[in-house]
Design an enzyme around this catalytic site. Structure first.
Site, PDB file in Angstrom:
ATOM      1  N   PRO A  60      -4.683   0.732  18.840  1.00  0.00           N
ATOM      2  CA  PRO A  60      -4.207   0.011  17.326  1.00  0.00           C
ATOM      3  C   PRO A  60      -4.326   1.228  16.348  1.00  0.00           C
ATOM      4  O   PRO A  60      -3.981   1.044  15.413  1.00  0.00           O
ATOM      5  CB  PRO A  60      -5.552  -0.924  17.174  1.00  0.00           C
ATOM      6  CG  PRO A  60      -6.667  -0.700  18.290  1.00  0.00           C
ATOM      7  CD  PRO A  60      -5.892   0.263  19.319  1.00  0.00           C
ATOM      8  N   TYR A  75      -9.195   5.967   7.533  1.00  0.00           N
ATOM      9  CA  TYR A  75      -9.148   6.256   8.933  1.00  0.00           C
ATOM     10  C   TYR A  75     -10.457   7.422   8.948  1.00  0.00           C
ATOM     11  O   TYR A  75     -10.160   8.460   8.136  1.00  0.00           O
ATOM     12  CB  TYR A  75      -8.105   6.806   9.492  1.00  0.00           C
ATOM     13  CG  TYR A  75      -6.917   5.733   9.859  1.00  0.00           C
ATOM     14  CD1 TYR A  75      -6.345   5.445   8.656  1.00  0.00           C
ATOM     15  CD2 TYR A  75      -6.725   4.999  10.941  1.00  0.00           C
ATOM     16  CE1 TYR A  75      -5.348   4.317   9.226  1.00  0.00           C
ATOM     17  CE2 TYR A  75      -5.688   3.869  11.170  1.00  0.00           C
ATOM     18  CZ  TYR A  75      -5.116   3.458  10.313  1.00  0.00           C
ATOM     19  OH  TYR A  75      -4.251   2.566  10.458  1.00  0.00           O
ATOM     20  N   TYR A 116       3.975   6.661  10.058  1.00  0.00           N
ATOM     21  CA  TYR A 116       2.969   5.484   9.569  1.00  0.00           C
ATOM     22  C   TYR A 116       3.955   4.575   8.805  1.00  0.00           C
ATOM     23  O   TYR A 116       3.755   3.400   9.229  1.00  0.00           O
ATOM     24  CB  TYR A 116       1.920   5.896   8.715  1.00  0.00           C
ATOM     25  CG  TYR A 116       0.693   4.885   8.646  1.00  0.00           C
ATOM     26  CD1 TYR A 116      -0.323   4.893   9.357  1.00  0.00           C
ATOM     27  CD2 TYR A 116       0.939   3.873   8.018  1.00  0.00           C
ATOM     28  CE1 TYR A 116      -1.079   4.172   9.598  1.00  0.00           C
ATOM     29  CE2 TYR A 116      -0.022   2.913   7.865  1.00  0.00           C
ATOM     30  CZ  TYR A 116      -1.141   2.889   8.629  1.00  0.00           C
ATOM     31  OH  TYR A 116      -2.110   2.164   8.710  1.00  0.00           O
ATOM     32  N   HIS A 119       1.056  -1.437   0.105  1.00  0.00           N
ATOM     33  CA  HIS A 119      -0.181  -0.053   0.051  1.00  0.00           C
ATOM     34  C   HIS A 119       0.863   1.122  -0.025  1.00  0.00           C
ATOM     35  O   HIS A 119       1.816   1.196   0.884  1.00  0.00           O
ATOM     36  CB  HIS A 119      -0.818   0.203   1.367  1.00  0.00           C
ATOM     37  CG  HIS A 119      -2.080  -0.817   0.968  1.00  0.00           C
ATOM     38  ND1 HIS A 119      -3.311  -0.545   1.411  1.00  0.00           N
ATOM     39  CD2 HIS A 119      -2.225  -2.147   0.381  1.00  0.00           C
ATOM     40  CE1 HIS A 119      -4.210  -1.392   1.115  1.00  0.00           C
ATOM     41  NE2 HIS A 119      -3.652  -2.501   0.512  1.00  0.00           N
TER      42      HIS A 119
HETATM   43  P1  RFL Z   1       0.677 -11.652  21.638  1.00  0.00           P
HETATM   44  O1  RFL Z   1       0.432 -11.834  20.260  1.00  0.00           O
HETATM   45  O2  RFL Z   1       0.025 -11.312  22.781  1.00  0.00           O
HETATM   46  O3  RFL Z   1       1.615 -13.173  21.979  1.00  0.00           O
HETATM   47  C1  RFL Z   1       1.888 -13.469  23.228  1.00  0.00           C
HETATM   48  C2  RFL Z   1       1.927 -14.886  23.415  1.00  0.00           C
HETATM   49  O4  RFL Z   1       2.390 -15.564  24.900  1.00  0.00           O
HETATM   50  C3  RFL Z   1       1.440 -16.401  25.048  1.00  0.00           C
HETATM   51  N1  RFL Z   1       1.398 -16.435  26.843  1.00  0.00           N
HETATM   52  C4  RFL Z   1       2.138 -17.442  27.276  1.00  0.00           C
HETATM   53  N2  RFL Z   1       2.757 -18.466  27.094  1.00  0.00           N
HETATM   54  C5  RFL Z   1       3.396 -19.083  27.895  1.00  0.00           C
HETATM   55  N3  RFL Z   1       3.291 -19.111  29.259  1.00  0.00           N
HETATM   56  C6  RFL Z   1       2.409 -17.796  29.834  1.00  0.00           C
HETATM   57  N4  RFL Z   1       2.415 -17.360  31.158  1.00  0.00           N
HETATM   58  C7  RFL Z   1       1.878 -16.977  28.720  1.00  0.00           C
HETATM   59  N5  RFL Z   1       1.029 -15.808  28.731  1.00  0.00           N
HETATM   60  C8  RFL Z   1       0.829 -15.542  27.474  1.00  0.00           C
HETATM   61  C9  RFL Z   1       0.030 -15.969  24.577  1.00  0.00           C
HETATM   62  O5  RFL Z   1      -0.782 -17.265  24.408  1.00  0.00           O
HETATM   63  C10 RFL Z   1       0.195 -15.617  23.267  1.00  0.00           C
HETATM   64  O6  RFL Z   1       0.369 -16.390  22.508  1.00  0.00           O
HETATM   65  O7  RFL Z   1       2.188 -10.774  21.874  1.00  0.00           O
HETATM   66  P2  RFL Z   1       3.479 -10.343  20.729  1.00  0.00           P
HETATM   67  O8  RFL Z   1       3.934 -11.794  20.345  1.00  0.00           O
HETATM   68  O9  RFL Z   1       4.304  -9.413  21.401  1.00  0.00           O
HETATM   69  O10 RFL Z   1       2.703  -9.454  19.644  1.00  0.00           O
HETATM   70  C11 RFL Z   1       2.035  -8.393  19.779  1.00  0.00           C
HETATM   71  C12 RFL Z   1       0.881  -8.211  18.700  1.00  0.00           C
HETATM   72  O11 RFL Z   1       0.045  -9.414  18.882  1.00  0.00           O
HETATM   73  C13 RFL Z   1       0.377  -6.695  18.730  1.00  0.00           C
HETATM   74  O12 RFL Z   1       1.041  -5.968  19.243  1.00  0.00           O
HETATM   75  C14 RFL Z   1      -0.700  -6.507  17.753  1.00  0.00           C
HETATM   76  O13 RFL Z   1      -1.508  -7.290  17.423  1.00  0.00           O
HETATM   77  C15 RFL Z   1      -1.271  -5.000  18.038  1.00  0.00           C
HETATM   78  N6  RFL Z   1      -2.019  -4.558  16.655  1.00  0.00           N
HETATM   79  C16 RFL Z   1      -1.406  -4.173  15.573  1.00  0.00           C
HETATM   80  N7  RFL Z   1      -0.189  -3.931  15.516  1.00  0.00           N
HETATM   81  C17 RFL Z   1       0.577  -3.408  14.328  1.00  0.00           C
HETATM   82  O14 RFL Z   1       1.788  -3.293  14.281  1.00  0.00           O
HETATM   83  N8  RFL Z   1      -0.489  -2.943  13.126  1.00  0.00           N
HETATM   84  C18 RFL Z   1      -1.567  -3.141  13.290  1.00  0.00           C
HETATM   85  O15 RFL Z   1      -2.407  -2.974  12.178  1.00  0.00           O
HETATM   86  C19 RFL Z   1      -2.508  -3.569  14.541  1.00  0.00           C
HETATM   87  N9  RFL Z   1      -3.695  -3.761  14.742  1.00  0.00           N
HETATM   88  C20 RFL Z   1      -3.421  -4.792  16.970  1.00  0.00           C
HETATM   89  C21 RFL Z   1      -4.162  -4.276  15.748  1.00  0.00           C
HETATM   90  C22 RFL Z   1      -4.100  -5.139  17.911  1.00  0.00           C
HETATM   91  C23 RFL Z   1      -5.322  -5.315  18.017  1.00  0.00           C
HETATM   92  N10 RFL Z   1      -5.886  -5.931  19.292  1.00  0.00           N
HETATM   93  C24 RFL Z   1      -6.845  -6.999  19.231  1.00  0.00           C
HETATM   94  C25 RFL Z   1      -5.301  -5.699  20.842  1.00  0.00           C
HETATM   95  C26 RFL Z   1      -5.498  -4.419  16.071  1.00  0.00           C
HETATM   96  C27 RFL Z   1      -6.243  -4.965  16.977  1.00  0.00           C
HETATM   97  C28 RFL Z   1      -7.821  -4.985  16.792  1.00  0.00           C
HETATM   98  C1  PHB Z   2      -6.257  -4.082  10.757  1.00  0.00           C
HETATM   99  O1  PHB Z   2      -6.445  -4.237   9.447  1.00  0.00           O
HETATM  100  O2  PHB Z   2      -6.779  -5.006  11.541  1.00  0.00           O
HETATM  101  C2  PHB Z   2      -5.850  -2.863  11.283  1.00  0.00           C
HETATM  102  C3  PHB Z   2      -5.073  -1.810  10.329  1.00  0.00           C
HETATM  103  C4  PHB Z   2      -4.812  -0.417  10.709  1.00  0.00           C
HETATM  104  C5  PHB Z   2      -4.813  -0.206  12.049  1.00  0.00           C
HETATM  105  C6  PHB Z   2      -5.271  -1.168  13.062  1.00  0.00           C
HETATM  106  C7  PHB Z   2      -6.003  -2.482  12.737  1.00  0.00           C
HETATM  107  O3  PHB Z   2      -4.428   0.938  12.495  1.00  0.00           O
END
Ligand code: RFL
Ligand code: PHB
Length: 393
Positions: free
Chosen positions: A293, A201, A385, A72
């Site tokens: 997010p 957005y 971004y 993108h």
């Molecule tokens: P995770 O993905 O939470 O993984 C942690 C893992 O550790 C396990 N765990 C354990 N294992 C052993 N013993 C324990 N005691 C444990 N406790 C926990 C868990 O089961 C899990 O599998 O952390 P990690 O790897 O640091 O990854 C981080 C990302 O998941 C997170 O930052 C992103 O998803 C945030 N996020 C976004 N980030 C972006 O860069 N671009 C995006 O577009 C974006 N969109 C988003 C997002 C997060 C969202 N939510 C749901 C918060 C959109 C959403 C809606």
């Molecule tokens: C997504 O596609 O899940 C998404 C994209 C951009 C954001 C957050 C989530 O800033």
């Protein structure tokens, strides 16, 4: 059992670190609390910075992203119905982002791990780091009803916000910074073509909305909801109606709706722990910091922690540079706080929060007008971004 690095958590941070270390000949064991399917069921990030994409390739897991991910060159920001294009390519000298779901890249990393000779334990219970300040650290856990103990040199805490790693550091050695926003994001995934070729957005009187996607046939939409809302109260019909009300008219008319494949509410929080290291224990990704997010920075900041630790440990094991160990936290935090600032800024300007005074609303509108209507303003948004370059160790 003995290994060099025990990695707690098999989310994107843990899996990516494991693969990168393994490719440098640094043995590691991954301990994950839940099943692989449970990890893959979390629908989260969609936008990857160039730095993340490069790391995935270096980990030997970038092939499908390069085939199926979408490059993108910009995003749109719509304020009260008026759309502004942020042209990354033009404003940043050719940079772009890749739209590729967290679920997909996690699947690719899991597959790469399975094809390597490294050990992973899923459904590992009571994972506990020990002796993190001492000479002989180890991690204990239970698996299949048996107790296990792994001796190691270092422990990588990649276990997310609710994990055990951060909690293992004595409280008096860390400082936590936190901001909780009065609302959440209700997300819906559907097998429908995206409403617009680029992400949009949206700031609207009724609250924030985001049009995102996973492919040309799969869309991801979000709407801001109140802090006490329950996903059960949001039928698909109600979601689509509310989204349409917030979109600019031309997009609302074009929107193709369909049944949801997944629907969930994500809270909005800013959080940082300092320092990100204690003894031989390092914190990475959501274990150390959370962003709302809005700026798509969560996963991308996690990747820059992985890059920092991977480059430090490569030099420790290949060149004997143990002096670099204590530089980890400082190296990460500069980028972490930059991501925090951008995410906080985007969140406050684009959302409608209860308790914001009429005066603050006016200031937000004026600030948005300045950033969106000047090339300097749009360039600042574009540069943040697409992401800042990584520091080298
Ligand atoms: P995770 O993905 O939470 O993984 C942690 C893992 O550790 C396990 N765990 C354990 N294992 C052993 N013993 C324990 N005691 C444990 N406790 C926990 C868990 O089961 C899990 O599998 O952390 P990690 O790897 O640091 O990854 C981080 C990302 O998941 C997170 O930052 C992103 O998803 C945030 N996020 C976004 N980030 C972006 O860069 N671009 C995006 O577009 C974006 N969109 C988003 C997002 C997060 C969202 N939510 C749901 C918060 C959109 C959403 C809606
Ligand atoms: C997504 O596609 O899940 C998404 C994209 C951009 C954001 C957050 C989530 O800033």
């Amino acid at each position: 059992m003995k290994t060099k690095v025990v990695i707690i958590g098999a989310g994107p941070s843990g899996l990516l670190l494991g693969q990168l270390l393994q490719r440098q000949g640094i043995d590691n064991v991954i301990l994950e609390r839940v099943t692989p399917d449970y990890v893959l069921g979390r629908i989260r990030a969609g936008v990857l910075e160039q730095g993340f994409a490069d790391l995935l390739r270096a980990a030997g897991a970038g092939e499908r992203m390069d085939q199926e991910g979408e490059v993108h060159d910009g995003v749109e920001i719509a304020v009260d119905g008026k759309r502004t294009h942020i042209d990354f390519k033009k404003l940043t000298g050719g940079k772009s982002v890749i739209v590729y779901g967290q679920t997909e890249l996690t699947r690719d990393l899991m597959e790469a791990r399975e094809n390597s000779n490294q050990i992973s334990y899923y459904e590992a219970q009571n994972v506990t780091p020990h002796e993190i300040e001492g000479e002989l650290p180890f991690v204990s856990f239970e698996h299949d009803g048996k107790k296990h103990k792994i001796q190691c040199d270092y422990i990588a805490g990649c276990d997310g916000y609710h994990g055990i790693s951060r909690k293992s550091i004595p409280r008096e050695h860390i400082t936590e910074y936190e901001e909780i926003y009065p609302g959440g994001w209700l997300g819906l995934l559907s097998e429908t073509p995206p409403v617009n070729p680029e992400l949009v957005y949206v700031r609207h009187e009724r609250g924030f909305a985001l049009c995102s996607m996973r492919s040309q046939t799969r869309s991801r939409y979000y709407i801001q909801v109140g802090a006490d809302e329950m996903v059960e109260d949001w039928s698909d019909e109600r979601f689509w109606q509310e989204l349409k009300r917030r979109l600019p008219d031309d997009l609302a008319e074009k929107l193709i709706t369909g049944p949801s494949i997944e629907k969930s509410i994500a809270p909005m929080r800013s959080f940082v722990v300092e320092p990100m290291q204690y003894g031989c224990l390092f914190l990475l990704g959501d274990a150390a910091h959370i962003v709302p997010p809005t700026g798509a920075k969560g996963l991308n900041t996690a990747a820059s922690d992985v890059h920092a630790l991977y480059s430090i440990l490569s030099k420790v094991y290949n060149e004997g540079r143990t002096d670099l160990i204590d530089t980890y936290s400082e190296r990460c935090l500069r980028r972490v706080w930059n991501g925090q600032r951008f995410s906080w800024w985007m969140t406050n300007l684009l959302h409608k929060f209860p308790g914001t005074s009429a005066f603050e609303e006016k200031i937000h509108s004026s600030e948005l007008e300045y950033y969106l209507n000047t090339e300097e303003g749009r360039r600042i948004i574009a540069e943040q971004y697409v992401g800042l370059p990584y520091d080298e160790a």
